[in-house]
Design a protein around this motif. Structure first.
Motif, PDB file in Angstrom:
ATOM      1  N   TYR A  13      37.160  38.499  34.461  1.00 22.64           N
ATOM      2  CA  TYR A  13      36.593  37.777  35.601  1.00 22.64           C
ATOM      3  C   TYR A  13      36.083  36.434  35.111  1.00 22.64           C
ATOM      4  O   TYR A  13      35.488  36.355  34.038  1.00 22.64           O
ATOM      5  CB  TYR A  13      35.421  38.555  36.213  1.00 22.64           C
ATOM      6  N   THR A  14      36.327  35.388  35.884  1.00 23.20           N
ATOM      7  CA  THR A  14      35.708  34.101  35.585  1.00 23.20           C
ATOM      8  C   THR A  14      34.459  33.977  36.444  1.00 23.20           C
ATOM      9  O   THR A  14      34.429  34.436  37.590  1.00 23.20           O
ATOM     10  CB  THR A  14      36.656  32.927  35.870  1.00 23.20           C
ATOM     11  N   PHE A  35      32.205  35.742  41.033  1.00 22.61           N
ATOM     12  CA  PHE A  35      33.090  36.325  40.034  1.00 22.61           C
ATOM     13  C   PHE A  35      34.492  36.382  40.640  1.00 22.61           C
ATOM     14  O   PHE A  35      34.682  36.956  41.709  1.00 22.61           O
ATOM     15  CB  PHE A  35      32.645  37.737  39.665  1.00 22.61           C
ATOM     16  N   ILE A  36      35.464  35.785  39.949  1.00 23.13           N
ATOM     17  CA  ILE A  36      36.846  35.784  40.434  1.00 23.13           C
ATOM     18  C   ILE A  36      37.710  36.522  39.430  1.00 23.13           C
ATOM     19  O   ILE A  36      37.747  36.166  38.251  1.00 23.13           O
ATOM     20  CB  ILE A  36      37.363  34.349  40.644  1.00 23.13           C
ATOM     21  N   THR A  59      33.567  33.710  31.052  1.00 22.22           N
ATOM     22  CA  THR A  59      34.612  34.685  31.331  1.00 22.22           C
ATOM     23  C   THR A  59      34.074  36.019  30.840  1.00 22.22           C
ATOM     24  O   THR A  59      33.630  36.132  29.707  1.00 22.22           O
ATOM     25  CB  THR A  59      35.904  34.329  30.591  1.00 22.22           C
ATOM     26  N   VAL A  60      34.103  37.010  31.733  1.00 22.67           N
ATOM     27  CA  VAL A  60      33.523  38.317  31.431  1.00 22.67           C
ATOM     28  C   VAL A  60      34.583  39.373  31.689  1.00 22.67           C
ATOM     29  O   VAL A  60      35.393  39.243  32.604  1.00 22.67           O
ATOM     30  CB  VAL A  60      32.289  38.582  32.333  1.00 22.67           C
ATOM     31  N   GLU A  61      34.554  40.434  30.886  1.00 22.86           N
ATOM     32  CA  GLU A  61      35.478  41.530  31.150  1.00 22.86           C
ATOM     33  C   GLU A  61      34.696  42.770  31.549  1.00 22.86           C
ATOM     34  O   GLU A  61      33.544  42.954  31.157  1.00 22.86           O
ATOM     35  CB  GLU A  61      36.363  41.816  29.940  1.00 22.86           C
ATOM     36  N   GLY A  62      35.333  43.577  32.370  1.00 27.37           N
ATOM     37  CA  GLY A  62      34.717  44.817  32.814  1.00 27.37           C
ATOM     38  C   GLY A  62      35.750  45.667  33.518  1.00 27.37           C
ATOM     39  O   GLY A  62      36.729  45.150  34.054  1.00 27.37           O
ATOM     40  N   SER A  63      35.522  46.964  33.545  1.00 27.38           N
ATOM     41  CA  SER A  63      36.470  47.845  34.216  1.00 27.38           C
ATOM     42  C   SER A  63      36.367  47.704  35.731  1.00 27.38           C
ATOM     43  O   SER A  63      37.333  47.928  36.447  1.00 27.38           O
ATOM     44  CB  SER A  63      36.252  49.295  33.794  1.00 27.38           C
ATOM     45  N   THR A  64      35.181  47.318  36.224  1.00 34.61           N
ATOM     46  CA  THR A  64      34.983  47.044  37.650  1.00 34.61           C
ATOM     47  C   THR A  64      34.200  45.747  37.782  1.00 34.61           C
ATOM     48  O   THR A  64      33.657  45.223  36.802  1.00 34.61           O
ATOM     49  CB  THR A  64      34.189  48.174  38.333  1.00 34.61           C
ATOM     50  N   LEU A  65      34.115  45.252  38.997  1.00 36.02           N
ATOM     51  CA  LEU A  65      33.339  44.052  39.254  1.00 36.02           C
ATOM     52  C   LEU A  65      31.869  44.279  38.924  1.00 36.02           C
ATOM     53  O   LEU A  65      31.211  43.424  38.319  1.00 36.02           O
ATOM     54  CB  LEU A  65      33.493  43.612  40.713  1.00 36.02           C
TER      55      LEU A  65
END
Length: 168
Positions: free
Chosen positions: A4-5, A27-28, A108-114
């Motif tokens: 997500y950005t 978050f996109i 920029t972030v990562e995750g399994s869900t928002l």
């Protein structure tokens, strides 16, 4: 994991976000957008992508005109490929539109869900705010006064770089 950005509202700084600005952080998701595949125009209007809607409609009409003249399965194949292209680029077009409006890309972030990505971003932001101020960085080394790899023209002969008579 999904990337997500993170964009913050115009005229705000990451270190001094107010509570209302924190609510507006956007978050996109990176990658494919399913709603844009099935209901592209509705999705674009909902996201307020006015310029993107206009370009989309012009390109769709142009594609329809060209593929109808080709005939056969061209309209079907062209329509499916165009829809896939729009769905692949939809989130990028949304981010582009928001940046044009002054929103700032900050992370920029990562995750399994928002929700997971939001939790990671806001916990990192809270840790950043509570940590002591960073020390001043070390000064940069002084720049070199002369060019680093310039050939010498006096006695050193470098093939192709040294002017002068050719030696045979």
């Amino acid at each position: 994991m999904t990337m997500y950005t993170v964009l913050i509202p115009p005229d705000t700084q990451l270190d001094s976000l107010s509570d209302t600005d924190l609510d507006r952080v956007t978050f996109i998701k990176e990658g494919f957008c399913w709603p844009a595949l099935y209901i592209a125009v509705v999705w674009m209007l909902f996201r307020r992508l006015w310029l993107v809607v206009i370009v989309y409609l012009v390109l769709a009409l142009l594609l329809e005109f060209v593929t109808r003249h080709i005939g056969g399965v061209a309209p079907f194949v062209g329509g499916i490929l165009f829809a896939l292209l729009v769905a692949l680029e939809a989130n990028g077009l949304r981010r582009w539109t928001m940046e044009r409006r002054g929103w700032q890309l900050v992370a920029t972030v990562e995750g399994s869900t928002l929700a997971d990505a939001e939790q990671r971003f806001f916990s990192a932001l809270a840790a950043r705010r509570t940590s002591p101020a960073p020390t001043a960085p070390a000064p940069a080394p002084a720049p070199r006064t002369g060019p680093a790899n310039a050939p010498r023209f006096a006695s050193a002969h470098v093939v192709g770089l040294t002017p002068g008579p050719r030696q045979g």
